[in-house]
Design a protein around this motif. Structure first.
Motif, PDB file in Angstrom:
ATOM      1  N   ILE A  69       0.860  -1.189   0.000  1.00 61.13           N
ATOM      2  CA  ILE A  69       0.000   0.000   0.000  1.00 61.13           C
ATOM      3  C   ILE A  69       0.895   1.238   0.000  1.00 61.13           C
ATOM      4  O   ILE A  69       1.741   1.398   0.878  1.00 61.13           O
ATOM      5  CB  ILE A  69      -0.928   0.022   1.231  1.00 61.13           C
ATOM      6  CG1 ILE A  69      -1.883  -1.187   1.202  1.00 61.13           C
ATOM      7  CG2 ILE A  69      -1.711   1.329   1.283  1.00 61.13           C
ATOM      8  CD1 ILE A  69      -2.940  -1.137   0.134  1.00 61.13           C
TER       9      ILE A  69
ATOM     10  N   ARG B 205      -4.822   2.973   3.262  1.00 66.32           N
ATOM     11  CA  ARG B 205      -4.774   1.720   4.029  1.00 66.32           C
ATOM     12  C   ARG B 205      -5.414   0.603   3.212  1.00 66.32           C
ATOM     13  O   ARG B 205      -5.996   0.816   2.146  1.00 66.32           O
ATOM     14  CB  ARG B 205      -5.536   1.886   5.349  1.00 66.32           C
ATOM     15  CG  ARG B 205      -7.008   2.239   5.152  1.00 66.32           C
ATOM     16  CD  ARG B 205      -7.763   2.293   6.458  1.00 66.32           C
ATOM     17  NE  ARG B 205      -9.148   2.713   6.274  1.00 66.32           N
ATOM     18  CZ  ARG B 205     -10.139   1.899   5.912  1.00 66.32           C
ATOM     19  NH1 ARG B 205      -9.893   0.609   5.702  1.00 66.32           N
ATOM     20  NH2 ARG B 205     -11.373   2.360   5.772  1.00 66.32           N
ATOM     21  N   THR B 206      -5.295  -0.612   3.742  1.00 62.30           N
ATOM     22  CA  THR B 206      -5.958  -1.758   3.134  1.00 62.30           C
ATOM     23  C   THR B 206      -7.342  -1.929   3.764  1.00 62.30           C
ATOM     24  O   THR B 206      -7.733  -1.169   4.669  1.00 62.30           O
ATOM     25  CB  THR B 206      -5.128  -3.031   3.302  1.00 62.30           C
ATOM     26  OG1 THR B 206      -5.747  -4.096   2.569  1.00 62.30           O
ATOM     27  CG2 THR B 206      -4.994  -3.441   4.763  1.00 62.30           C
TER      28      THR B 206
ATOM     29  N   ILE C 258     -10.230   0.241  -3.510  1.00 69.87           N
ATOM     30  CA  ILE C 258      -8.795   0.508  -3.553  1.00 69.87           C
ATOM     31  C   ILE C 258      -8.335   0.421  -5.010  1.00 69.87           C
ATOM     32  O   ILE C 258      -8.670  -0.535  -5.711  1.00 69.87           O
ATOM     33  CB  ILE C 258      -8.014  -0.500  -2.688  1.00 69.87           C
ATOM     34  CG1 ILE C 258      -8.358  -0.290  -1.198  1.00 69.87           C
ATOM     35  CG2 ILE C 258      -6.508  -0.366  -2.892  1.00 69.87           C
ATOM     36  CD1 ILE C 258      -7.725  -1.318  -0.269  1.00 69.87           C
TER      37      ILE C 258
ATOM     38  N   GLY D 273      -7.544   3.404  -0.283  1.00 75.07           N
ATOM     39  CA  GLY D 273      -6.141   3.030  -0.426  1.00 75.07           C
ATOM     40  C   GLY D 273      -5.698   2.982  -1.877  1.00 75.07           C
ATOM     41  O   GLY D 273      -6.514   2.903  -2.800  1.00 75.07           O
TER      42      GLY D 273
END
Length: 798
Positions: free
Chosen positions: A548, A552-553, A566, A596
Motif C-alpha cells: 500500500i 490503508r488496506t 482501492i 487506499g
C-alpha cells in the motif's frame, strides 16, 4: 531393373560401412523428430474440427476501444444479446449463450460417490450448435428449466459405472447457490473428440439467469459467450454488416468520446478457428497457437534439412569410388535420366531403411514427449498414420538424393573410366556451402535456446508486486464450508504454519472482470478508461503482500469497507487524481470511497503491461487462498487437510500452489523452451555426424599429401591444425551469417512480452563459440588420427 538396383545398393553399403552407419543414424534421428512433430501438429490442427460435420458454429465477437489507440477484441457479451439476435435476425438457425465461468465448477454427488467436476451453463440449443452426440436424452429438451443437468459419458461411468439408464436419476451439486437435487436429463459423449472446451456437465441458461442480479442484466455486461449457426446460403459478411452496430442501437447513447468506440461492434468468427487463431491485434485475427504449429513445422523441416545435407555431402564426397561404375553405364547406353532415377531410388532405400530405426526411436521417446506436450500420443498404425509416415519418408529420400543424383549423373565417361574425378571449384564450394547452411541453422537454434531459457528464467524470477510463493488456493465448496465461511477463515488462521488466509475471486493470472463504467470528479466528457476488477476478501491484499503506497488496506474494523474501493497506481495516474484518499467515485451505479492505493502489481502474465485496476470486497468469492510459513509446507498442509475435513466431510481437499498457476500462463513458452532444447541437441548431433563423416573422408582423400608433408618436416600438430582449420573457417562463416538472422528471430519472439530480457552480445558470440567448439572436437579426433599415421603406410605403393 529393381533387383539390379537393390544389389548395387547393398554392395555400396558393404564398401562404405562407416558412411552407411552415419547416414542411417542421421536420417533416422531426423525422421524420428519429424514424425513426433507431425503427431503434435496433426493433433493441434484437428482440434474442434469434429463440429464441422454438422452445421458450422460461429462465435459472436466484439471489437471496441477506449482511450487507447488499439482495438480490443472480446469474447464475452451481454446476457441480452442472444435473445435479441434470435428475435431480430431470421438468418440465424440456432443460437446459444454459454457461460464458461469457474463459478459453476462443483462437486457432483450421488448417494454413494462425490466427484469434483467442471460445469458450464448453456442455452437449450447447445447440442444443435455443437456436435457433441447425446447418448441419452432429447436435444430439444435436455437444457430446459432450472433443475436439469446433462453429464458426460466419462462422468456417468465414474458415478454410476455405466451410461445407460441414467435419465431421471437425481444428483446434487454441492455449490453455494446451486444446490439440488438436479434431474439428469441427458448424457453426452465427451470421449473420443478433440475439443478445446473441457467440461463434465451442463446446467441450463435459465438457472444462470435466475442467479444474475438485475444490475448485471444490461447491454454493457460481459457474462456469457454467444454461439450460433446460420441458415443455408446466408452470406457471413453481409450478416456481419447487419449486426455490427446492434449494441449501440440498443443503448441509444447521448454521447460517445471522440475517436473512441467503447460500445464496440459485433462480428462473427468461425468457432473452429478459435483454438489456432485466438489472438487478435488491433481488431484483426493475427495468430495464436497456429504460430507454434508453424514454428514446429519449420523446426521439423530444419532438422530434416540438416539430416539430408549430411546424406548429400557424404554421397558426393564418396563419388570417387563410383566413377568407373558411372562411366561403364554411360558407355553401354545409360542416359542421365536413368542414372538420376537410380540414385534417387538408392536414397529412397536408405530413407526406408532408416524408417524402422526412426519408429523405434519414436516409441522410446513418446512417453517423455507426451509428458512435455501434455498429450496422449500413441503409435496407432492406422491408414492415416501409415500414409503420413510413408509420405514423410519418401519425401526425405527424394530430397536427400536429389543433389547427389544430379551430381553423379553428370560425370563424363572419358574421365570416370580413368578413375579420376575432375572436381571443380564450384562443386567444392557447393559441398562447403551445404556445411555452412547446416551450421547456420544449428547456430540459430543455439541462440534461440539461450534466449528462450533466459526469458523463461526472467519470467519465473521477476518480482510481480506480490509474494506468490508458499500460497495455496482451493475452491470454496461444500455446504459446511460455504455456510460458515467467516468462521472457516477465522479459524484457519489459527492452524500452525498458516500466516494468513482470505477468500477471493480473481486468480491473479488473468482471470478478472472489467468495466469502463467508472465516474470520478474531474472526469472529462470524452474520457473513458477500461478498469480491471479484482474481487477479494478483507485479507486479500495482506495475504498476497501487496504494498500500500497511500491510505490503508481493507479492515473489518471499518464497517463501511464492504462498499469502499482501492485502486492501483496506474489507475490513479490514468484518472489524473491527486490526493485520492477519501474521494468518492461511482461504479456500477453506486458510490464508493477510495481508502487506499496499491503499488502496481501484475495480475496477469508478463505479456501485458499493468492495467488500471481496482479491488473491492466481493460477496461472491469462489476461492480461498492460504499463505503458508516457509519451511513448514508439508506439515502445514497435513494439518490443513484435517482442518478442512472438519468442515467438509467427504469432500476431497484439493489445492494448487499460486506460483504453479502463474507458471501455467507460460505453458506454450515452456513447451517451446523444452522442445527447442531437445531439437537443438539433435541438430548439433546430426550436424556433427556430417562433419565427422566429411573429416573422415578428407583424411582418407588427403592421406598421401599428409604423409609427404610429414616426410618434408611438418609436425603432427601442424597437420592437425591444417586439417581442422578448413572446417573452422566454415563454422566461422556460418556464425557471421547466422547471427543477424538469429537476432531477428529472437527479437521477434521477445516482442510478444511487455517485459523481457535485453538481447546481449554474449547470446550470439556464445552460440558461435559453442558451435565452433563442438565442431572442432568432432573433426579434431580424425585430424589427430590422420596426422599421427605412419607415412610409410600411405607411400609404400608409390
Amino acid at each position: 531393373m529393381f533387383r539390379h538396383s537393390i544389389k548395387l545398393f547393398f554392395r555400396n553399403i558393404k564398401k562404405q560401412k562407416s558412411t552407411f552407419v552415419i547416414n542411417i543414424v542421421g536420417l533416422s534421428t531426423g525422421l524420428a523428430c519429424v514424425l513426433m512433430i507431425a503427431l503434435w501438429i496433426t493433433d493441434e490442427i484437428s482440434m474442434d474440427k469434429f463440429h464441422e460435420e454438422g452445421d458450422q458454429p460461429y462465435q459472436v465477437m466484439r471489437n471496441r476501444n477506449d482511450n487507447t489507440a488499439n482495438i480490443m477484441t472480446k469474447e464475452s457479451q451481454s446476457n441480452l444479446l442472444a435473445p435479441t439476435l434470435a428475435a431480430e435476425f431470421p438468418e440465424i438457425k440456432h443460437i446459444v449463450p454459454v457461460n464458461f465461468s469457474d463459478d459453476f465448477n462443483s462437486i457432483l454427488s450421488t448417494d454413494e460417490k462425490s466427484l469434483k467436476a467442471k460445469g458450464i451453463t448453456a442455452g437449450k440449443d447447445f447440442f444443435k450448435v455443437f456436435s457433441f452426440p447425446l447418448i441419452q436424452g432429447n436435444k430439444d429438451r435436455v437444457l430446459q428449466g432450472t433443475n436439469n443437468v446433462v453429464i458426460s459419458d466419462i462422468m456417468a461411468v465414474k458415478l454410476y459405472g455405466e451410461t445407460n439408464n441414467i435419465i431421471g436419476r437425481t444428483i446434487n451439486l454441492d455449490h453455494d447457490k446451486y444446490n439440488g437435487p438436479y434431474n439428469i436429463s441427458g448424457v453426452f459423449k465427451k470421449s473420443g473428440y478433440r475439443s478445446s472446451e473441457d467440461f463434465d456437465f451442463l446446467l441450463t441458461n435459465e438457472l444462470f439467469l435466475s442467479s444474475v442480479d438485475s444490475e448485471s442484466d444490461n447491454w454493457i455486461s460481459n457474462r456469457v459467450q454467444v454461439f450460433l449457426t446460420l441458415k443455408e446460403n446466408v452470406n457471413v459478411n453481409l450478416f456481419n454488416s447487419k449486426i455490427k452496430g446492434l449494441v449501440r442501437s440498443k443503448m441509444q447513447l447521448d454521447y460517445e468520446p471522440k475517436g473512441q468506440d467503447w460500445i464496440g461492434t459485433l462480428f462473427l468468427r468461425r468457432y473452429s478457428s478459435k483454438y489456432l487463431y485466438g489472438h487478435y491485434e488491433n481488431g484483426i485475427q493475427s495468430g495464436g497457437r497456429i504460430n507454434y504449429v508453424i514454428l514446429f513445422s519449420i523446426i521439423g523441416l530444419i532438422i530434416m534439412t540438416i539430416a539430408c545435407i549430411n546424406f548429400m555431402n557424404l554421397s558426393t564426397a564418396k563419388a570417387l569410388g563410383r566413377t568407373k561404375e558411372i562411366g561403364l553405364k554411360k558407355v553401354v547406353g545409360a542416359n542421365r535420366r536413368t542414372l538420376i532415377f537410380q540414385y534417387l531410388r538408392e536414397s529412397t532405400y536408405m530413407a526406408l531403411l532408416s524408417l524402422p530405426v526412426a519408429l523405434f526411436i519414436v516409441s522410446l521417446c513418446l512417453p517423455q514427449f507426451n509428458e512435455i506436450t501434455n498429450k496422449d500420443f500413441t503409435l496407432d498404425f492406422g491408414i492415416g498414420f501409415i500414409l503420413l509416415v510413408l509420405g514423410i519418408t519418401l519425401f526425405t529420400g527424394i530430397v536427400s538424393g536429389s543433389y547427389p543424383a544430379l551430381y553423379l549423373s553428370n560425370f563424363k565417361p572419358a574421365v570416370t573410366l580413368k578413375g579420376k574425378l575432375d572436381t571443380s571449384f564450384g562443386e567444392i564450394w557447393a559441398r562447403k556451402g551445404l556445411v555452412i547452411f547446416q551450421f547456420i541453422l544449428t547456430i540459430i537454434f543455439i541462440v534461440s535456446v539461450l534466449v528462450i531459457y533466459q526469458q523463461m528464467d526472467f519470467l519465473q524470477s521477476k518480482y510481480l508486486g506480490y509474494d506468490k510463493d508458499n500460497i495455496i488456493s482451493f475452491e470454496k465448496e461444500g455446504k459446511g464450508m460455504i455456510e460458515r465461511m467467516d468462521t472457516f477463515l477465522s479459524e484457519i488462521k489459527n492452524v500452525p504454519g498458516v500466516v494468513n488466509a482470505s477468500d477471493y475471486t480473481t486468480d491473479m493470472v488473468g482471470g478478472y472482470g472489467g468495466t469502463w463504467g467508472v465516474d470520478w470528479e474531474g472526469k472529462g466528457t470524452n474520457e473513458s478508461i477500461d478498469f480491471a476488477i479484482l474481487g477479494g476478501g478483507y485479507d486479500f491484499i495482506k495475504t498476497l503482500g501487496i504494498e500500500i503506497v497511500d491510505g490503508r488496506t481493507f479492515s473489518r474494523e471499518f464497517n463501511t469497507d464492504s462498499t469502499n474501493i482501492i485502486f492501483n497506481e496506474t489507475a490513479i495516474k490514468s484518472m489524473g487524481l491527486t490526493d485520492p484518499i477519501g474521494k468518492t467515485i461511482r461504479v456500477f451505479g453506486g458510490e464508493r470511497k477510495i481508502v487506499g492505493v496499491t503499488k502496481d502489481f501484475h495480475f496477469e502474465g508478463l505479456h501485458e503491461n499493468v492495467k488500471p485496476c481496482f479491488i473491492m470486497i466481493s460477496p461472491e468469492n469462489s476461492k480461498v487462498m492460504v499463505k503458508l510459513r516457509a519451511g513448514t509446507e508439508r506439515e502445514t498442509l497435513s494439518r490443513l487437510e484435517d482442518f478442512y475435513k472438519e468442515y467438509n466431510q467427504g469432500v476431497p481437499f484439493e489445492f494448487t500452489f499460486l506460483d504453479d498457476n502463474y507458471q501455467d500462463i507460460y505453458t506454450s513458452e515452456q513447451l517451446v523452451a523444452t522442445l527447442s532444447e531437445y531439437f537443438t541437441i539433435i541438430a548439433i548431433i546430426i550436424s556433427c555426424l556430417g562433419l565427422f563423416g566429411l573429416s573422415l573422408h578428407t583424411a582418407e582423400r588427403r592421406g598421401k599429401e599428409i604423409s609427404i608433408r610429414k616426410v618434408l618436416g611438418q609436425t603432427a600438430a601442424q597437420v592437425t591444425i591444417m586439417l581442422s582449420g578448413e572446417f573452422a573457417k566454415l563454422i566461422l562463416i556460418s556464425t557471421l551469417i547466422s547471427l543477424p538472422i538469429a537476432y531477428l528471430v529472437t527479437n521477434n519472439w521477445l516482442s510478444n512480452f511487455a517485459y523481457h530480457i535485453p538481447l546481449k552480445i554474449w547470446h550470439f558470440l556464445g552460440a558461435g563459440g559453442m558451435a565452433l567448439l563442438v565442431a572442432m572436437l568432432t573433426v579434431g579426433s580424425q585430424a589427430i588420427r590422420a596426422a599421427n599415421r605412419n607415412p610409410v603406410d600411405c607411400l609404400k605403393d608409390e
